[in-house]
Write an enzyme that holds these catalytic residues in place. Structure first.
Site, mmCIF file in Angstrom:
data_model
loop_
_atom_site.group_PDB
_atom_site.id
_atom_site.type_symbol
_atom_site.label_atom_id
_atom_site.label_comp_id
_atom_site.label_asym_id
_atom_site.label_seq_id
_atom_site.Cartn_x
_atom_site.Cartn_y
_atom_site.Cartn_z
ATOM 1 C CD GLU A 1 -3.229 -0.577 2.066
ATOM 2 O OE1 GLU A 1 -3.806 0.523 1.991
ATOM 3 O OE2 GLU A 1 -3.500 -1.421 2.929
ATOM 4 C CG HIS B 1 -9.609 7.676 0.853
ATOM 5 N ND1 HIS B 1 -9.919 7.663 -0.488
ATOM 6 C CD2 HIS B 1 -8.899 6.549 1.076
ATOM 7 C CE1 HIS B 1 -9.411 6.571 -1.043
ATOM 8 N NE2 HIS B 1 -8.796 5.880 -0.112
ATOM 9 N NE ARG C 1 -4.639 7.898 1.524
ATOM 10 C CZ ARG C 1 -5.108 6.980 2.380
ATOM 11 N NH1 ARG C 1 -5.389 7.294 3.624
ATOM 12 N NH2 ARG C 1 -5.292 5.742 1.990
ATOM 13 C CG HIS D 1 -10.094 7.443 5.588
ATOM 14 N ND1 HIS D 1 -11.150 6.572 5.397
ATOM 15 C CD2 HIS D 1 -8.971 6.688 5.494
ATOM 16 C CE1 HIS D 1 -10.670 5.350 5.203
ATOM 17 N NE2 HIS D 1 -9.360 5.387 5.281
ATOM 18 N NE ARG E 1 -5.139 5.799 8.762
ATOM 19 C CZ ARG E 1 -5.802 4.836 8.122
ATOM 20 N NH1 ARG E 1 -5.943 3.649 8.660
ATOM 21 N NH2 ARG E 1 -6.369 5.073 6.953
HETATM 22 C C1 LIG Z 1 -14.120 2.634 4.889
HETATM 23 C C2 LIG Z 1 -12.949 2.456 5.812
HETATM 24 C C3 LIG Z 1 -11.878 1.679 5.420
HETATM 25 C C4 LIG Z 1 -10.785 1.493 6.300
HETATM 26 N N1 LIG Z 1 -9.771 0.648 5.931
HETATM 27 C C5 LIG Z 1 -8.793 0.375 6.822
HETATM 28 C C6 LIG Z 1 -7.804 -0.613 6.550
HETATM 29 O O1 LIG Z 1 -7.823 -1.252 5.507
HETATM 30 N N2 LIG Z 1 -6.834 -0.853 7.501
HETATM 31 C C7 LIG Z 1 -6.785 -0.160 8.688
HETATM 32 O O2 LIG Z 1 -5.883 -0.424 9.500
HETATM 33 N N3 LIG Z 1 -7.716 0.781 8.961
HETATM 34 C C8 LIG Z 1 -8.714 1.050 8.082
HETATM 35 N N4 LIG Z 1 -9.662 1.980 8.393
HETATM 36 C C9 LIG Z 1 -9.616 2.632 9.712
HETATM 37 C C10 LIG Z 1 -10.065 1.615 10.775
HETATM 38 O O3 LIG Z 1 -11.162 0.883 10.287
HETATM 39 C C11 LIG Z 1 -10.454 2.277 12.093
HETATM 40 O O4 LIG Z 1 -9.490 3.207 12.478
HETATM 41 C C12 LIG Z 1 -10.586 1.221 13.194
HETATM 42 O O5 LIG Z 1 -11.455 0.199 12.771
HETATM 43 C C13 LIG Z 1 -11.074 1.833 14.493
HETATM 44 O O6 LIG Z 1 -11.340 0.787 15.394
HETATM 45 P P1 LIG Z 1 -11.926 1.131 16.836
HETATM 46 O O7 LIG Z 1 -12.139 -0.167 17.505
HETATM 47 O O8 LIG Z 1 -11.079 2.146 17.475
HETATM 48 O O9 LIG Z 1 -13.322 1.845 16.523
HETATM 49 P P2 LIG Z 1 -14.602 1.312 15.733
HETATM 50 O O10 LIG Z 1 -14.315 0.097 14.961
HETATM 51 O O11 LIG Z 1 -15.163 2.464 14.984
HETATM 52 O O12 LIG Z 1 -15.616 0.917 16.893
HETATM 53 C C14 LIG Z 1 -16.221 1.920 17.683
HETATM 54 C C15 LIG Z 1 -17.254 1.265 18.581
HETATM 55 O O13 LIG Z 1 -17.679 2.215 19.549
HETATM 56 C C16 LIG Z 1 -19.086 2.212 19.618
HETATM 57 N N5 LIG Z 1 -19.524 3.514 20.130
HETATM 58 C C17 LIG Z 1 -19.217 4.747 19.663
HETATM 59 N N6 LIG Z 1 -19.785 5.683 20.440
HETATM 60 C C18 LIG Z 1 -20.464 5.035 21.417
HETATM 61 C C19 LIG Z 1 -21.259 5.454 22.510
HETATM 62 N N7 LIG Z 1 -21.509 6.750 22.784
HETATM 63 N N8 LIG Z 1 -21.809 4.506 23.306
HETATM 64 C C20 LIG Z 1 -21.612 3.177 23.060
HETATM 65 N N9 LIG Z 1 -20.863 2.734 22.025
HETATM 66 C C21 LIG Z 1 -20.298 3.651 21.228
HETATM 67 C C22 LIG Z 1 -19.521 1.878 18.212
HETATM 68 O O14 LIG Z 1 -20.849 1.431 18.203
HETATM 69 C C23 LIG Z 1 -18.504 0.790 17.877
HETATM 70 O O15 LIG Z 1 -18.917 -0.430 18.461
HETATM 71 C C24 LIG Z 1 -10.761 2.178 7.540
HETATM 72 C C25 LIG Z 1 -11.832 2.984 7.916
HETATM 73 C C26 LIG Z 1 -12.926 3.110 7.074
HETATM 74 C C27 LIG Z 1 -14.073 3.956 7.521
#
Ligand SMILES: Cc1cc2nc3c(=O)[nH]c(=O)nc-3n(C[C@H](O)[C@H](O)[C@H](O)COP(=O)(O)OP(=O)(O)OC[C@H]3O[C@@H](n4cnc5c(N)ncnc54)[C@H](O)[C@@H]3O)c2cc1C
Length: 523
Positions: A119, A247, A293, A354, A389
């Protein structure tokens, strides 16, 4: 009204990769875990939508090489300690947790060999993936594993409203003489619309990012940054919020919800064009459409602003001989669903918010500046990403810090709670019968999202940021009043959190006069 009170050893707010990793490790160490998500589906999260993959180390690779790439992208302000941890521990955790324990079927180039993808920004092929739906499989496997533990309670449709802290929520005036501490959370049951109090000596914020405070975003609608707002309100330190990564190309369509068009489409020869068919990237970079990017994102934004347009086109069909359907099956199918045949016509695209590189400042173990509060995943700022990032490092950061936070809690676990539950204020409900008018909430969100997009987005100027501050400050004032008088529901809570997050980003951007990484100032 008598309040619903729960007690647990560890409360985890959020069930993406970061919260789920924390829960799995904590469950295995025997702690009693409550994990909540505001969505009705456990898996709904940014994690679920991650496409590209997760960083590991490919053949001939080394943690030092990964570190160099992270520093290069982060524009020199990464936290060296955190980058070291991610680079050294990342692959081990991918192997032991994702591959051995959860048996995640990463794509293989042969039955014996894992397929390591390349990537942008990576000097080696090192990204493990499950075709282009990596996050979905990871999330589903974690949830299936968590369901096997009797000491884990998974609560969907529960929205964290406010972190419970002493002395702030204490009725005891002498509690002010003690250090502030987080002791759990006020949590709204979305269905009954009642607020529960969940007490825990350790609370872990894993609420993900805040792309959805912008008009155009690749994030799902719920990614409004509740965690940043709650941590700020509770007095935890928040840093680097000006570094919002955009993005360059998401599908522009009223129903597509920010579907990403991978940058590899430009890698295969696609060119960006204005609405009237003119290519433009040579005005901005010698590398034309293959510029980095950030440069491509800014060029698209400039063209859109100068032509008062909401999108530009990405034309692959006119510039390639490859079999588009075979090379990009998921993108092809998704575009076709919205009536766009990318083998014959250009795709309308717009840049999209993003990833948030900043957040709740934490140490090597995920501890925030507030006692009892940990933060992991996108809501946290470990310093790994610095000002920008490196692709595919965020899932890994969630896995590493989620696991580390749980290990730290388990090894330091102290069940003695330094407060008396009866001394803590119950939730106050204003006496209101009327349902909240959704038009009021929608309009406020439109204001927040377009203000952030136009004034605190891809290209910032002092005047734009000042305008954002004035407009958002006024909105906050109105929303605070509305919140105090409204009947409690998840949309009202979301609006209150969203305006706070918009202000955090705007104030951070105003306070940093240096263009760096994903924070770009034109003047
Ligand atoms: C389209 C897309 C593609 C991506 N591709 C990649 C990739 O290929 N590789 C990579 O490393 N990263 C990628 N990313 C970034 C990555 O997905 C995120 O940074 C990562 O998944 C974040 O994980 P997290 O567990 O911190 O949060 P999340 O996975 O967003 O989980 C957040 C959780 O908190 C909960 N929540 C939020 N607020 C509250 C509240 N007030 N009360 C109760 N629950 C709450 C939500 O319901 C959810 O369960 C991508 C992001 C997107 C949007």
């Amino acid at each position: 009204m008598k309040q619903d009170v729960h007690k647990t050893d560890i409360l985890i707010i959020g069930c993406g990769i970061a919260g789920a990793s924390t829960a799995l490790e904590a469950a295995q160490s025997g702690l009693k875990v409550i994990i909540i998500t505001k969505n009705d589906r456990l898996e709904e999260s940014n994690t679920f939508y991650a496409q590209g993959g997760i960083v590991s180390l490919g053949p001939g690779d080394h943690p030092e090489l990964l570190k160099e790439d992270i520093f290069q992208t982060g524009d020199g302000i990464n936290n060296p300690e955190a980058v070291d941890i991610l680079s050294k521990e990342g692959k081990k955790m991918v192997d032991s947790i994702l591959i051995d324990e959860l048996e995640i079927p990463f794509t293989r180039s042969s039955p014996e060999t894992l397929d390591y993808a390349q990537e942008g920004g990576h000097s080696r092929r090192r990204i493990l993936h499950i075709r282009d739906t990596t996050g979905k499989t990871i999330e589903e496997k974690f949830i299936a594993a968590l369901k096997k533990y009797s000491n884990v309670t998974l609560l969907t449709d529960h929205t964290a409203v406010d972190l419970l802290t002493v002395p702030h929520h204490s009725k005891n005036p002498t509690s002010f003489y003690k250090e502030s501490r987080c002791i759990g959370c006020y949590v709204l049951d979305n269905k009954s619309k009642k607020v529960k109090m969940i007490f825990a000596p350790y609370t872990v914020l894993a609420t993900g990012g805040c792309g959805a405070v912008y008009l155009y975003t690749s994030n799902p609608k719920g990614a409004i940054g509740d965690g940043y707002a709650m941590a700020y309100q509770a007095g935890a330190r928040i840093v680097n919020m000006e570094y919002i990564q955009f993005h360059p190309t998401s599908l522009f369509h009223r129903d597509a919800d920010g579907f990403l068009i991978s940058e590899t489409v430009r890698g295969e020869g696609a060119r960006l064009k204005t609405k009237d068919g003119q290519v433009f990237m040579e005005k901005y970079s010698d590398l034309k459409d293959l510029a980095p990017r950030d440069e491509v994102t800014r060029a698209i934004y400039e063209e859109m602003t100068n032509t008062s347009s909401n999108y530009v086109y990405l034309d692959l069909a006119s510039y390639t001989n490859i079999e588009i359907k075979k090379r990009f099956p998921h993108i092809f199918k998704t575009c076709l669903r919205y009536g766009i045949d990318m083998t014959k016509e250009s795709i309308p695209v717009v840049p999209a918010a993003h990833y948030c590189c900043g957040g709740v400042l934490v140490d090597d173990w995920g501890r925030s500046s507030l006692q009892g509060l940990y933060a992991v995943g996108e809501v946290s700022c470990t310093g790994v990403h610095g000002a920008n990032r490196l692709a595919s490092t965020s899932l890994l950061e969630g896995l590493v810090w989620g696991t580390r936070a749980a290990k730290h809690i388990a090894s330091h676990y102290n069940p003695t709670l330094e407060y008396n539950v009866s001394e803590i204020h119950q939730w106050y409900y204003p006496e209101i019968e009327e349902e909240t008018d959704p038009a009021l909430i929608n309009q406020d969100w439109i204001s927040i999202r377009s203000t952030m997009w136009n004034y605190a987005g891809i290209i910032r100027t002092t005047k734009r940021l000042e305008r954002a501050r004035a407009d958002l400050d006024y909105l906050r004032h109105r929303i605070e009043k509305f919140y105090r008088e409204a009947r409690m529901d998840r949309n009202v809570v979301g609006l209150k959190h969203g305006i706070q997050v918009a202000l955090l980003i705007t104030y951070a951007a105003i306070g940093n006069p240096v263009s760096r990484g994903s924070h770009y100032l034109k003047d």
